[in-house]
Design a protein around this motif. Structure first.
Motif, PDB file in Angstrom:
ATOM      1  N   PRO A  76     -10.617   3.501 -20.752  1.00 25.27           N
ATOM      2  CA  PRO A  76     -10.454   4.122 -19.426  1.00 25.27           C
ATOM      3  C   PRO A  76     -11.136   3.337 -18.308  1.00 25.27           C
ATOM      4  O   PRO A  76     -11.039   3.702 -17.144  1.00 25.27           O
ATOM      5  CB  PRO A  76     -11.116   5.490 -19.610  1.00 25.27           C
ATOM      6  N   ARG A  77     -11.835   2.246 -18.667  1.00 28.57           N
ATOM      7  CA  ARG A  77     -12.578   1.476 -17.672  1.00 28.57           C
ATOM      8  C   ARG A  77     -11.749   0.305 -17.164  1.00 28.57           C
ATOM      9  O   ARG A  77     -11.069  -0.377 -17.939  1.00 28.57           O
ATOM     10  CB  ARG A  77     -13.903   0.978 -18.253  1.00 28.57           C
ATOM     11  N   LEU A  78     -11.869   0.060 -15.872  1.00 26.64           N
ATOM     12  CA  LEU A  78     -11.093  -0.983 -15.219  1.00 26.64           C
ATOM     13  C   LEU A  78     -12.036  -1.868 -14.409  1.00 26.64           C
ATOM     14  O   LEU A  78     -12.794  -1.364 -13.578  1.00 26.64           O
ATOM     15  CB  LEU A  78     -10.030  -0.345 -14.320  1.00 26.64           C
ATOM     16  N   ARG A  79     -11.995  -3.186 -14.658  1.00 25.29           N
ATOM     17  CA  ARG A  79     -12.797  -4.134 -13.872  1.00 25.29           C
ATOM     18  C   ARG A  79     -11.857  -4.974 -13.016  1.00 25.29           C
ATOM     19  O   ARG A  79     -11.073  -5.769 -13.511  1.00 25.29           O
ATOM     20  CB  ARG A  79     -13.634  -5.039 -14.781  1.00 25.29           C
ATOM     21  N   GLU A  80     -11.951  -4.765 -11.724  1.00 25.62           N
ATOM     22  CA  GLU A  80     -11.055  -5.427 -10.773  1.00 25.62           C
ATOM     23  C   GLU A  80     -11.388  -6.904 -10.633  1.00 25.62           C
ATOM     24  O   GLU A  80     -12.545  -7.273 -10.416  1.00 25.62           O
ATOM     25  CB  GLU A  80     -11.172  -4.716  -9.427  1.00 25.62           C
ATOM     26  N   LEU A  81     -10.358  -7.748 -10.735  1.00 23.85           N
ATOM     27  CA  LEU A  81     -10.510  -9.180 -10.507  1.00 23.85           C
ATOM     28  C   LEU A  81     -10.015  -9.583  -9.125  1.00 23.85           C
ATOM     29  O   LEU A  81     -10.617 -10.429  -8.463  1.00 23.85           O
ATOM     30  CB  LEU A  81      -9.765  -9.977 -11.584  1.00 23.85           C
ATOM     31  N   THR A  82      -8.917  -9.003  -8.708  1.00 23.92           N
ATOM     32  CA  THR A  82      -8.442  -9.200  -7.345  1.00 23.92           C
ATOM     33  C   THR A  82      -7.554  -8.032  -6.966  1.00 23.92           C
ATOM     34  O   THR A  82      -6.886  -7.433  -7.828  1.00 23.92           O
ATOM     35  CB  THR A  82      -7.667 -10.525  -7.182  1.00 23.92           C
ATOM     36  N   ARG A  83      -7.569  -7.687  -5.674  1.00 21.62           N
ATOM     37  CA  ARG A  83      -6.706  -6.634  -5.133  1.00 21.62           C
ATOM     38  C   ARG A  83      -6.213  -7.142  -3.787  1.00 21.62           C
ATOM     39  O   ARG A  83      -7.004  -7.438  -2.897  1.00 21.62           O
ATOM     40  CB  ARG A  83      -7.471  -5.323  -4.957  1.00 21.62           C
ATOM     41  N   ARG A  84      -4.891  -7.246  -3.652  1.00 21.99           N
ATOM     42  CA  ARG A  84      -4.321  -7.832  -2.440  1.00 21.99           C
ATOM     43  C   ARG A  84      -3.210  -6.951  -1.889  1.00 21.99           C
ATOM     44  O   ARG A  84      -2.577  -6.191  -2.633  1.00 21.99           O
ATOM     45  CB  ARG A  84      -3.777  -9.237  -2.731  1.00 21.99           C
ATOM     46  N   MET A  85      -2.963  -7.091  -0.597  1.00 20.48           N
ATOM     47  CA  MET A  85      -1.891  -6.346   0.060  1.00 20.48           C
ATOM     48  C   MET A  85      -1.246  -7.210   1.125  1.00 20.48           C
ATOM     49  O   MET A  85      -1.921  -7.935   1.854  1.00 20.48           O
ATOM     50  CB  MET A  85      -2.427  -5.071   0.718  1.00 20.48           C
ATOM     51  N   GLU A  86       0.077  -7.139   1.203  1.00 23.57           N
ATOM     52  CA  GLU A  86       0.833  -7.759   2.284  1.00 23.57           C
ATOM     53  C   GLU A  86       1.774  -6.702   2.864  1.00 23.57           C
ATOM     54  O   GLU A  86       2.458  -5.999   2.116  1.00 23.57           O
ATOM     55  CB  GLU A  86       1.661  -8.955   1.796  1.00 23.57           C
ATOM     56  N   ILE A  87       1.790  -6.590   4.188  1.00 25.39           N
ATOM     57  CA  ILE A  87       2.750  -5.700   4.837  1.00 25.39           C
ATOM     58  C   ILE A  87       4.064  -6.464   4.973  1.00 25.39           C
ATOM     59  O   ILE A  87       4.144  -7.450   5.697  1.00 25.39           O
ATOM     60  CB  ILE A  87       2.259  -5.261   6.223  1.00 25.39           C
ATOM     61  N   VAL A  88       5.078  -6.021   4.244  1.00 26.77           N
ATOM     62  CA  VAL A  88       6.376  -6.715   4.254  1.00 26.77           C
ATOM     63  C   VAL A  88       7.494  -5.836   4.817  1.00 26.77           C
ATOM     64  O   VAL A  88       8.606  -6.326   5.052  1.00 26.77           O
ATOM     65  CB  VAL A  88       6.754  -7.198   2.834  1.00 26.77           C
ATOM     66  N   ARG A  89       7.215  -4.544   4.969  1.00 30.31           N
ATOM     67  CA  ARG A  89       8.181  -3.591   5.532  1.00 30.31           C
ATOM     68  C   ARG A  89       9.539  -3.705   4.813  1.00 30.31           C
ATOM     69  O   ARG A  89      10.590  -3.811   5.441  1.00 30.31           O
ATOM     70  CB  ARG A  89       8.324  -3.809   7.031  1.00 30.31           C
ATOM     71  N   LEU A  90       9.504  -3.621   3.479  1.00 29.52           N
ATOM     72  CA  LEU A  90      10.736  -3.677   2.701  1.00 29.52           C
ATOM     73  C   LEU A  90      11.709  -2.587   3.131  1.00 29.52           C
ATOM     74  O   LEU A  90      12.927  -2.788   3.135  1.00 29.52           O
ATOM     75  CB  LEU A  90      10.417  -3.522   1.204  1.00 29.52           C
ATOM     76  N   GLY A  91      11.180  -1.431   3.523  1.00 31.28           N
ATOM     77  CA  GLY A  91      12.048  -0.304   3.852  1.00 31.28           C
ATOM     78  C   GLY A  91      12.513  -0.260   5.294  1.00 31.28           C
ATOM     79  O   GLY A  91      13.089   0.757   5.710  1.00 31.28           O
ATOM     80  N   ALA A  92      12.307  -1.341   6.056  1.00 28.88           N
ATOM     81  CA  ALA A  92      12.735  -1.336   7.454  1.00 28.88           C
ATOM     82  C   ALA A  92      14.234  -1.050   7.541  1.00 28.88           C
ATOM     83  O   ALA A  92      15.055  -1.769   6.977  1.00 28.88           O
ATOM     84  CB  ALA A  92      12.414  -2.677   8.121  1.00 28.88           C
TER      85      ALA A  92
END
Length: 317
Positions: free
Chosen positions: A24-40
């Motif tokens: 149940p344990r999670l060790r984050e290595l990277t977390r990224r986000m890009e706004i791409v507006r796929l639903g435009a």
């Protein structure tokens, strides 16, 4: 310990989490986000535009390089509201298969809700001040997922088509919006939450928890942070009065004024007013005194589920 890559492709953004999962344990290595507006434009046309597809696939190519660099052995990508609604979603599926070697899963609203709840509940379980049952609200670009549950799991869930991108495109025409445009968003949100309440007893929740960018941005503004700080936002509590005050400020601002806010991601400037109205309406509908913001969400749920599942074959071109 399993190293996995989880990708959430929503209406507004595409996000990546690479993590090592041990039970149940999670060790984050990277977390990224890009706004791409796929639903435009999907609410109006029913299709993913070529430009939106290209923005999304370009971000995905970058993510593929990161996944390879970090050595993830399992990859899972889920696509949510905009892709569910689009007639030409096969174009996205083909592009993802070519780049990642796996097919994206176009999941239902109920599946999306369950994954979001699974991702958030781990940290909530360690917070003594969080009473159950919890109503988890995932306010996305195209839809809002509502999940009622506790440490034993999900009791009820419903996805409704009120998201910040969908409602901004549908109603916001002026800068700042008119009172009539604001009222139209509130009316849509109220109708959607009335519909959700037929399946999910939202008034029974002891705690309201919100995930995704609308809630975390409102929390950051309420706390008057000098910049977006995920550690300070995570599990912070924003009162109903603070949500109402921040919403009123955002609705009264021009595009440029919202863009100048230190915590505002550029990709949220034109949709945050609609999102905050959805959040304020939900708080009014449930009678909640506050909302707890969580930075743990569907990505964490995807990663945990992926690590627990049997290994899937890689698709070759």
């Amino acid at each position: 310990m399993t190293r996995v890559a989880a990708i959430d492709c929503g209406t507004n953004s595409i996000r990546l989490l690479v993590a090592e999962v041990d039970g149940p344990r999670l060790r984050e290595l990277t977390r990224r986000m890009e706004i791409v507006r796929l639903g435009a434009g999907v609410d109006r046309t029913g299709e993913l535009s070529p430009q939106a597809l290209e923005r999304t696939l370009a971000a995905l190519r970058d993510y593929a390089g990161e996944i390879e660099r970090l050595g993830a052995t399992r990859v899972r990508m889920v696509a949510t509201s905009a892709t569910r609604d689009a007639r030409n979603r096969g174009d996205l599926v083909a592009g993802v298969r070519e780049i990642l070697g796996v097919d994206p899963e176009v999941i239902s609203g109920d599946e999306e809700a369950g994954l979001s709840f699974a991702g958030a509940i781990g940290d909530l379980a360690t917070t003594a001040s969080v009473a159950t049952p919890v109503l988890l609200a995932d306010i996305g670009g195209g839809s809002t997922e509502l999940v009622l549950g506790d440490l034993a799991g999900v009791r009820a869930a419903r996805s409704v088509n009120v998201g910040c991108v969908r409602l901004a495109e549908r109603h916001l025409r002026d800068d700042p919006p008119t009172a009539a445009q604001v009222a139209a968003i509130v009316a849509d949100a109220r109708a959607a939450f009335d519909l959700a309440a037929q399946t999910v007893p939202i008034e029974r929740a002891a705690t309201l928890v919100g995930v995704a960018g609308t809630v975390t941005t409102v929390a950051a503004l309420a706390a008057d942070l000098p910049g977006y700080d995920a550690e300070r936002i995570h599990l912070s509590v924003t009162s109903a009065e603070q949500v109402a005050e921040v919403t009123a400020r955002l609705v009264a601002m021009t595009h440029d004024e919202r863009a100048a806010l230190a915590v505002m991601h550029p990709g949220r400037v034109d949709v945050i007013a609609a999102g905050s109205l959805v959040l304020r309406t939900l708080i009014e509908r449930t009678g909640a005194s506050a909302v707890v913001a969580s930075e743990r969400d569907i990505l964490d749920g995807i990663a945990l589920a992926l690590a627990a599942a049997p290994a899937a074959p890689i698709v070759t071109a």
